[in-house]
Design a protein around this motif. Sequence first.
Motif, short mmCIF file in Angstrom:
data_model
loop_
_atom_site.label_atom_id
_atom_site.label_comp_id
_atom_site.label_asym_id
_atom_site.label_seq_id
_atom_site.Cartn_x
_atom_site.Cartn_y
_atom_site.Cartn_z
N GLY A 171 0.80 -1.23 0.00
CA GLY A 171 0.00 0.00 0.00
C GLY A 171 0.83 1.27 0.00
O GLY A 171 0.28 2.36 0.10
N LEU A 172 2.16 1.14 -0.14
CA LEU A 172 3.03 2.33 -0.16
C LEU A 172 3.85 2.36 -1.44
O LEU A 172 4.07 1.32 -2.07
N LEU A 173 4.33 3.54 -1.81
CA LEU A 173 5.26 3.62 -2.94
C LEU A 173 6.63 3.11 -2.51
O LEU A 173 6.97 3.13 -1.32
N ARG A 212 7.53 9.55 0.48
CA ARG A 212 7.16 9.60 -0.95
C ARG A 212 5.67 9.45 -1.15
O ARG A 212 5.07 10.11 -1.99
N THR A 213 5.10 8.52 -0.40
CA THR A 213 3.66 8.25 -0.57
C THR A 213 2.86 9.48 -0.14
O THR A 213 1.91 9.87 -0.81
N LYS A 214 3.29 10.09 0.98
CA LYS A 214 2.61 11.28 1.48
C LYS A 214 2.67 12.42 0.46
O LYS A 214 1.68 13.08 0.20
N GLU A 215 3.87 12.59 -0.16
CA GLU A 215 4.06 13.68 -1.11
C GLU A 215 3.32 13.43 -2.43
O GLU A 215 2.71 14.32 -2.99
N ARG A 216 3.45 12.17 -2.92
CA ARG A 216 2.98 11.92 -4.29
C ARG A 216 1.60 11.30 -4.36
O ARG A 216 0.87 11.51 -5.32
N LYS A 222 -4.50 7.20 2.68
CA LYS A 222 -5.87 7.24 3.18
C LYS A 222 -6.50 5.85 3.04
O LYS A 222 -7.09 5.33 3.98
N LYS A 223 -6.30 5.23 1.86
CA LYS A 223 -6.85 3.90 1.61
C LYS A 223 -6.29 2.88 2.60
O LYS A 223 -6.97 2.02 3.11
N ARG A 224 -4.98 3.04 2.90
CA ARG A 224 -4.30 2.12 3.80
C ARG A 224 -4.89 2.19 5.19
O ARG A 224 -5.15 1.19 5.83
N SER A 225 -5.14 3.43 5.65
CA SER A 225 -5.66 3.56 7.02
C SER A 225 -7.12 3.07 7.09
O SER A 225 -7.54 2.52 8.09
N GLU A 226 -7.83 3.18 5.97
CA GLU A 226 -9.21 2.65 5.95
C GLU A 226 -9.22 1.13 6.05
O GLU A 226 -10.14 0.54 6.59
N ASN A 227 -8.15 0.50 5.48
CA ASN A 227 -8.09 -0.98 5.48
C ASN A 227 -7.57 -1.54 6.79
O ASN A 227 -7.64 -2.74 7.02
N ASP A 228 -7.02 -0.68 7.66
CA ASP A 228 -6.41 -1.18 8.91
C ASP A 228 -7.50 -1.64 9.90
O ASP A 228 -8.59 -1.15 9.90
#
Length: 228
Positions: A171-173, A212-216, A222-228
């Motif tokens: 779920g991350l770059l 990188r994920t936060k910037e790009r 957001k999707k990752r935290s929804e899946n947690d």
Amino acid sequence: MKITILTIFPEMFAGVFTESILKRAQGQGSVEINFVNFRDFSLNKHHRVDDYSFGGGPGLILAVEPIYLALKSIPAYDTAFKILMTPQGTPYSQKIANDFSKKDHIIIICGHYEGFDDRILNFVDMEVSIGDYVLTGGEIGAMVIVDSVTRLLPGVLSSDESFEQDSFYNGLLEFPQYTRPQEFMGMKVPDVLLSGNHAEIEKWRKEESLKRTKERRPDLLKKRSEND
Ligand code: ADE
């Protein structure tokens, strides 16, 4: 795994499927790819597979009958997972690739022209789009699915090619990577990567991935935290 592709342009796949990892995967039997040309199932004397749209409008629509007959000709087609390539479909993602890679047999139907007679939807399990743009046909999308699914199959990638570190897999770059030389035109490889301290390297990579994920792609976080 078996993949069957329904297309009136099977020659488009040469090259993409006969090189590199896809070639190796087929050679070692990890994936078997077959083509069915649904033009061969046209009952029309000119082998036409398309016709005008009822109600008018530009362009030609793919008829349902030849595609249905082509589907029925595939051994055990009723138990295979049937995918229709259309720009109206579910947006393709790594998660969907992971799901497809666990199936025994997928059938991918590629359209052309102005789309399909809508009644084809009664014979498929899922519509898939590879992005919000319109292609001339579904073949390039089918190549994207075959490529992304095949590399996930057991034994296809060697341990140093493995997909567990891929962008999107967690779920991350992906974090930045470097190879020799250590310095190029004054640009240096970050010291931590040369330190030999594996715990520090791991920590740095995780931080860089997040940064990188936060910037790009903040949408991925957001999707990752929804899946947690
Ligand atoms: N056919 C035409 N455009 C397409 C798209 N974006 N995705 C899947 N199939 C298509």
